[in-house]
Design a protein around this motif. Sequence first.
Motif, PDB file in Angstrom:
ATOM      1  N   ARG A 165       0.826  -1.206   0.000  1.00 27.47           N
ATOM      2  CA  ARG A 165       0.000   0.000   0.000  1.00 27.47           C
ATOM      3  C   ARG A 165       0.856   1.251   0.000  1.00 27.47           C
ATOM      4  O   ARG A 165       0.545   2.248  -0.675  1.00 27.47           O
ATOM      5  N   TRP A 166       1.940   1.232   0.780  1.00 22.95           N
ATOM      6  CA  TRP A 166       2.859   2.374   0.761  1.00 22.95           C
ATOM      7  C   TRP A 166       3.400   2.632  -0.651  1.00 22.95           C
ATOM      8  O   TRP A 166       3.454   3.773  -1.104  1.00 22.95           O
ATOM      9  N   LEU A 167       3.782   1.553  -1.311  1.00 20.09           N
ATOM     10  CA  LEU A 167       4.331   1.701  -2.655  1.00 20.09           C
ATOM     11  C   LEU A 167       3.298   2.259  -3.623  1.00 20.09           C
ATOM     12  O   LEU A 167       3.592   3.124  -4.446  1.00 20.09           O
ATOM     13  N   SER A 168       2.069   1.771  -3.531  1.00 23.80           N
ATOM     14  CA  SER A 168       1.028   2.199  -4.474  1.00 23.80           C
ATOM     15  C   SER A 168       0.616   3.648  -4.250  1.00 23.80           C
ATOM     16  O   SER A 168       0.215   4.340  -5.192  1.00 23.80           O
ATOM     17  N   ARG A 169       0.693   4.124  -3.013  1.00 19.77           N
ATOM     18  CA  ARG A 169       0.281   5.493  -2.705  1.00 19.77           C
ATOM     19  C   ARG A 169       1.434   6.486  -2.704  1.00 19.77           C
ATOM     20  O   ARG A 169       1.223   7.677  -2.483  1.00 19.77           O
ATOM     21  N   SER A 170       2.621   6.000  -2.953  1.00 22.22           N
ATOM     22  CA  SER A 170       3.773   6.878  -2.936  1.00 22.22           C
ATOM     23  C   SER A 170       3.790   7.776  -4.167  1.00 22.22           C
ATOM     24  O   SER A 170       3.414   7.380  -5.272  1.00 22.22           O
ATOM     25  N   LEU A 171       4.230   8.997  -3.977  1.00 22.50           N
ATOM     26  CA  LEU A 171       4.371   9.914  -5.102  1.00 22.50           C
ATOM     27  C   LEU A 171       5.660   9.663  -5.875  1.00 22.50           C
ATOM     28  O   LEU A 171       5.859  10.227  -6.957  1.00 22.50           O
TER      29      LEU A 171
END
Length: 389
Positions: A165-171
């Motif tokens: 999830r962190w990776l997918s929401r990272s800018l």
Amino acid sequence: MLTLSCFPLVMLPVSAAFSTADPSLAEVSRTLGRGAVRTALTVECRRVVPAAAAGALLVALYTISDFGAVALMRYDAFTLGIYSAYRGGLDRTAAAVLGLVLVVGALVLTLLERRARRGATARVGSGTDRQAEPIVLGRWRMPALAVVVAALTLSVVVPILALARWLSRSLRFTFDWVDVLAVTAKTVQYSATAAVVVAVLALPVALFAARSTSRAARGAELSTYIAHGLPGITVGLATVFLGIRFLPSFYQTAVLLVLAYVVLFLPLAVGSTRAVVDATPVVLEDVSRTLGAGRMRTDLRVTIPIAAPGIAAGAALVFLTVAKELPATLMLRPRGVDTLATTLWSTTEAFRYGEAAPYALALILISVVPTVVLTRALGRTTRKRVALP
């Protein structure tokens, strides 16, 4: 969260103790009319009390001295107070007082562990090396499977999903994978070196503590556990002082960093190794001595091979713990060198969770290495046992 991350500290030593336990005691209990459940509770579980008590002590000591998790979650624990006191001003009195409380707590926990181990079964057994009969779970199979699945889901699957999830929401969609690999390689190097050094140093301490009831043996074992209860920042500062005042040529080198790891994590190997030595039938050593072998030769050809699962478990625990050690690594790592733990700390402190995700995934992946090593060690021990005709 600490429970999910610390249960291997109990599981691995207990597994090693079970793998080397003599099945004859359980068989005698069954022939005297006791059922499987009563035999398991009164005989088999009692045999692994030293391993379970040592593992529980390690969990308690690790919990009161943990810094990374409590700092990341902003929980006002002793370690965070010590860190804030050391950084917040010139007066170190408050930090010293908090550190002294941790030392007293570690001493109390160690004494409680010794009392719990006092009632355990002594080193007895026929010395027959054979495989125990497997226990059919029957109606307990599904509940046991549910417990295993729940533990794996909460401790492995949920963190991986959170990292995804962190990776997918990272800018930030591009990562310096070369840097990730370099930091991972350096973490593996430090963890493996510390695991080998600690395992070698823990062996004589464990043998001395298991064989002797003298005050010297009790003192040697007690001192290692008290050191484990100290927060990493306290040990790190003490090692920095040692390096600056007495070993300037080794300051900010890997030598002092590994030395701090030895002080912090020696009990991880001492506890699991001693538990397996305690479960080793003493008759095997007596036979070796009567055949003319000296103490050292008996240790090399009899005791150490039998205690191999415990030694492997201790080394695996040290590898895992060093890989995620934060405060001591922050203070003692060589200049310009980062590990996965320090990189995670710096990125999460700046709330760059997406950037931290690859390093967290790499930390999970390298944690598989000691698990595979330990599983193979336990498997070899089991395969070596041959049923008698």
